[in-house]
Design a protein around this motif. Structure first.
Motif, mmCIF file in Angstrom:
data_model
loop_
_atom_site.group_PDB
_atom_site.id
_atom_site.type_symbol
_atom_site.label_atom_id
_atom_site.label_comp_id
_atom_site.label_asym_id
_atom_site.label_seq_id
_atom_site.Cartn_x
_atom_site.Cartn_y
_atom_site.Cartn_z
ATOM 1 N N GLY A 160 0.912 -1.347 -0.012
ATOM 2 C CA GLY A 160 -0.012 -0.128 -0.085
ATOM 3 C C GLY A 160 1.009 1.322 0.119
ATOM 4 N N VAL A 161 0.245 2.484 0.538
ATOM 5 C CA VAL A 161 0.943 3.584 -0.070
ATOM 6 C C VAL A 161 2.013 3.687 1.570
ATOM 7 C CG1 VAL A 161 0.610 6.245 0.091
ATOM 8 C CG2 VAL A 161 -0.939 4.678 -0.851
ATOM 9 N N ASN A 162 3.179 3.843 0.958
ATOM 10 C CA ASN A 162 4.196 3.862 2.081
ATOM 11 C C ASN A 162 4.162 2.665 3.071
ATOM 12 O OD1 ASN A 162 6.375 5.637 3.002
ATOM 13 N ND2 ASN A 162 5.130 6.426 4.733
ATOM 14 N N GLN A 163 3.864 1.698 2.568
ATOM 15 C CA GLN A 163 3.877 0.503 3.464
ATOM 16 C C GLN A 163 4.627 -0.828 2.705
ATOM 17 O OE1 GLN A 163 -0.117 -0.334 4.667
ATOM 18 N NE2 GLN A 163 -0.284 1.173 6.128
ATOM 19 N N THR A 164 5.216 -1.474 3.343
ATOM 20 C CA THR A 164 6.011 -2.729 2.825
ATOM 21 C C THR A 164 5.798 -3.640 3.767
ATOM 22 O OG1 THR A 164 7.661 -1.208 1.966
ATOM 23 C CG2 THR A 164 8.254 -3.319 1.909
ATOM 24 N N CYS A 165 5.625 -4.979 3.048
ATOM 25 C CA CYS A 165 5.653 -6.252 3.877
ATOM 26 C C CYS A 165 6.769 -6.930 3.819
ATOM 27 C CB CYS A 165 4.264 -7.227 3.419
ATOM 28 S SG CYS A 165 4.419 -8.614 4.194
ATOM 29 N N HIS A 166 7.407 -7.337 4.714
ATOM 30 C CA HIS A 166 8.687 -8.304 4.904
ATOM 31 C C HIS A 166 8.235 -9.595 4.963
ATOM 32 C CE1 HIS A 166 11.913 -10.325 7.122
ATOM 33 N NE2 HIS A 166 12.370 -10.226 6.050
ATOM 34 N N ARG A 167 8.645 -10.307 4.320
ATOM 35 C CA ARG A 167 8.204 -11.940 4.373
ATOM 36 C C ARG A 167 9.390 -12.889 3.987
ATOM 37 N NH1 ARG A 167 3.730 -13.051 0.215
ATOM 38 N NH2 ARG A 167 2.730 -11.823 1.510
ATOM 39 N N LEU A 168 9.494 -13.841 5.149
ATOM 40 C CA LEU A 168 10.555 -14.687 4.974
ATOM 41 C C LEU A 168 9.871 -16.299 4.823
ATOM 42 C CD1 LEU A 168 13.354 -15.968 5.558
ATOM 43 C CD2 LEU A 168 12.637 -16.273 8.036
ATOM 44 N N THR A 169 10.522 -16.897 3.804
ATOM 45 C CA THR A 169 9.778 -17.956 2.993
ATOM 46 C C THR A 169 10.752 -19.044 3.115
ATOM 47 O OG1 THR A 169 8.377 -16.556 1.795
ATOM 48 C CG2 THR A 169 8.418 -18.939 1.092
ATOM 49 N N MET A 170 10.230 -20.305 3.307
ATOM 50 C CA MET A 170 11.052 -21.555 3.278
ATOM 51 C C MET A 170 10.265 -22.513 2.150
ATOM 52 S SD MET A 170 11.735 -24.670 5.915
ATOM 53 C CE MET A 170 10.162 -25.007 6.121
ATOM 54 N N THR A 171 11.118 -22.929 1.156
ATOM 55 C CA THR A 171 10.870 -23.331 -0.121
ATOM 56 C C THR A 171 11.292 -25.076 0.125
ATOM 57 O OG1 THR A 171 10.382 -21.729 -1.276
ATOM 58 C CG2 THR A 171 10.349 -23.669 -2.473
ATOM 59 N N VAL A 172 10.700 -26.021 -0.099
ATOM 60 C CA VAL A 172 11.365 -27.324 -0.023
ATOM 61 C C VAL A 172 11.158 -28.005 -1.113
ATOM 62 C CG1 VAL A 172 10.958 -29.749 1.271
ATOM 63 C CG2 VAL A 172 10.570 -27.679 2.538
ATOM 64 N N TYR A 173 12.075 -28.346 -1.843
ATOM 65 C CA TYR A 173 12.245 -29.245 -3.279
ATOM 66 C C TYR A 173 12.273 -30.654 -3.120
ATOM 67 C CZ TYR A 173 12.772 -24.345 -4.767
ATOM 68 O OH TYR A 173 12.770 -23.058 -5.172
ATOM 69 N N ALA A 174 11.565 -31.637 -3.460
ATOM 70 C CA ALA A 174 11.724 -32.894 -3.334
ATOM 71 C C ALA A 174 11.472 -33.695 -4.524
ATOM 72 C CB ALA A 174 10.864 -33.573 -2.085
ATOM 73 N N GLN A 175 12.247 -34.761 -4.627
ATOM 74 C CA GLN A 175 12.269 -35.529 -5.910
ATOM 75 C C GLN A 175 12.286 -37.011 -5.603
ATOM 76 O OE1 GLN A 175 14.932 -34.526 -8.905
ATOM 77 N NE2 GLN A 175 16.682 -34.707 -7.604
ATOM 78 N N VAL A 176 11.626 -37.754 -6.233
ATOM 79 C CA VAL A 176 12.043 -39.298 -5.806
ATOM 80 C C VAL A 176 11.700 -39.937 -7.358
ATOM 81 C CG1 VAL A 176 10.737 -39.309 -3.679
ATOM 82 C CG2 VAL A 176 9.403 -39.903 -5.511
ATOM 83 N N TYR A 177 12.254 -41.555 -7.225
ATOM 84 C CA TYR A 177 11.992 -42.220 -8.361
ATOM 85 C C TYR A 177 12.077 -43.609 -7.565
ATOM 86 C CZ TYR A 177 17.163 -43.314 -7.863
ATOM 87 O OH TYR A 177 18.427 -43.582 -7.306
ATOM 88 N N SER A 178 11.322 -44.596 -8.609
ATOM 89 C CA SER A 178 11.222 -45.728 -8.207
ATOM 90 C C SER A 178 11.805 -46.738 -9.078
ATOM 91 C CB SER A 178 9.439 -46.277 -8.172
ATOM 92 O OG SER A 178 9.242 -47.431 -7.992
ATOM 93 N N GLN A 179 12.269 -47.814 -8.291
ATOM 94 C CA GLN A 179 13.343 -48.765 -8.983
ATOM 95 C C GLN A 179 12.565 -50.047 -9.332
ATOM 96 O OE1 GLN A 179 16.389 -49.001 -5.962
ATOM 97 N NE2 GLN A 179 17.888 -47.962 -6.997
ATOM 98 N N SER A 180 11.258 -49.978 -8.907
ATOM 99 C CA SER A 180 10.497 -51.240 -9.048
ATOM 100 C C SER A 180 10.362 -51.480 -10.659
ATOM 101 C CB SER A 180 8.913 -51.054 -8.659
ATOM 102 O OG SER A 180 8.162 -52.070 -8.894
ATOM 103 N N ARG A 181 10.540 -52.680 -11.122
ATOM 104 C CA ARG A 181 10.492 -52.986 -12.607
ATOM 105 C C ARG A 181 9.122 -52.814 -12.957
ATOM 106 N NH1 ARG A 181 14.273 -58.605 -12.618
ATOM 107 N NH2 ARG A 181 16.276 -57.465 -12.342
ATOM 108 N N ARG A 182 8.212 -52.926 -12.200
ATOM 109 C CA ARG A 182 6.602 -53.019 -12.504
ATOM 110 C C ARG A 182 6.059 -51.748 -12.625
ATOM 111 N NH1 ARG A 182 1.829 -57.074 -10.302
ATOM 112 N NH2 ARG A 182 0.127 -56.487 -12.053
ATOM 113 N N PHE A 183 6.685 -51.090 -11.425
ATOM 114 C CA PHE A 183 5.800 -49.600 -11.465
ATOM 115 C C PHE A 183 7.227 -48.471 -11.368
ATOM 116 C CE2 PHE A 183 2.652 -52.041 -9.185
ATOM 117 C CZ PHE A 183 1.840 -51.963 -10.168
ATOM 118 N N GLU A 184 7.884 -48.713 -12.609
ATOM 119 C CA GLU A 184 8.839 -47.573 -12.403
ATOM 120 C C GLU A 184 8.732 -46.010 -12.946
ATOM 121 O OE1 GLU A 184 13.184 -46.798 -14.983
ATOM 122 O OE2 GLU A 184 11.908 -48.670 -15.519
#
Length: 217
Positions: A160-184
Motif C-alpha cells: 500500500g501507500v508508504n507500506q511494505t511487507c517483509h516476508r521470510l519464506t521456506m521452500t522445500v524441493y523434493a524428488q523421488v524415483y522408483s526402482q520397481s520394474r513393474r512400477f518404474e
C-alpha cells in the motif's frame, strides 16, 4: 423282578457342513480376490503411478514441515525499531533456520526412501471419465529413492501507500524415483511456507539474512 427297557432319544444332526467344503469356499474367494487385485494392478497406467507418487511426496513434505514447525516455536526473525516505532532492521536468525532445515531434511531422508505404499482410486482404472478419481483406494507398493533441498528467501512486497511487507519464506524441493520394474516412475514436488511476515510503514529497513540451502542425497 421286572426290567424296564429305557429308550434314549437319538442325537439330532447339527446340520454343519463338512469343514473341507468351507475351506474350499474360502480358498476360492481368496483366489478370486488375488485375481481381481492382479487385474486392477495391471490396469494402472504410468501416469496414475506418477501422480500417486507425487501425492505421496507432497504429503511427506507437508508432514515434515508441520512437525518441525511445531518443534520450533521461537521466531525466526528479529525486528529492531526506533524510538518512534519505525522499523530500522530486520534480521533472520541463522541458527534457528539451520535447525529447522536440518530437521526437515532428516525427516524426508527417511520418508522418501525405502518401500512405501501409494494409493490409486479404483475408478481411475476403469478408463471411464465419470469414475475417474472415485472409488476405493487400490494399494501399490513402490521402492523409492529420493532427495530434498531446503531454501530460504526474503522479500519486501509493496503493501500500500508508504507500506511494505517483509516476508521470510521456506521452500522445500523434493524428488523421488522408483526402482520397481513393474512400477518404474519418478516425481517431483515443491512447497513454500511463510515463516514470518512483518508490515513496515515508511522507509524500507536494513535486512540481514542468515542461511541458504542444503541437500541430502
Amino acid at each position: 423282578m421286572l426290567y424296564i427297557k429305557r429308550k434314549f432319544p437319538r442325537r439330532y444332526k447339527t446340520g454343519r457342513k463338512p469343514w473341507w467344503k468351507l475351506a474350499a469356499v474360502l480358498l476360492i474367494l481368496a483366489i478370486l480376490g488375488v485375481l481381481g487385485a492382479e487385474m486392477a494392478l495391471s490396469a494402472v497406467s504410468p501416469d496414475l503411478i506418477q501422480e500417486a507418487a507425487r501425492g505421496y511426496v507432497l504429503d511427506s513434505v507437508s508432514q515434515a514441515v508441520e512437525q518441525e514447525l511445531e518443534a520450533h516455536t521461537e521466531p525466526f526473525v528479529h525486528v529492531e525499531r526506533e524510538a518512534n516505532g519505525q522499523v530500522n532492521l530486520v534480521s533472520a536468525n541463522p541458527d534457528r533456520l539451520n535447525a529447522l532445515k536440518a530437521g526437515v531434511l532428516e525427516r524426508l531422508s527417511k520418508s522418501l526412501r525405502g518401500q512405501v505404499t501409494v494409493y490409486v482410486p479404483a475408478g481411475s482404472l476403469t478408463g471411464v471419465g465419470l469414475f475417474n478419481g472415485r472409488g476405493f483406494p487400490v494399494p501399490v507398493k513402490l521402492q523409492l529413492e529420493g532427495s530434498a533441498t531446503v531454501e530460504f528467501s526474503t522479500d519486501f512486497i509493496s503493501a500500500g501507500v508508504n507500506q511494505t511487507c517483509h516476508r521470510l519464506t521456506m521452500t522445500v524441493y523434493a524428488q523421488v524415483y522408483s526402482q520397481s520394474r513393474r512400477f518404474e516412475t519418478s516425481a517431483q514436488a515443491q512447497t513454500s511456507t511463510v515463516l514470518a511476515e512483518n508490515l513496515v510503514v515508511g522507509e524500507v529497513p536494513k535486512l540481514v539474512t542468515g542461511s541458504g540451502s542444503s541437500q541430502n542425497s
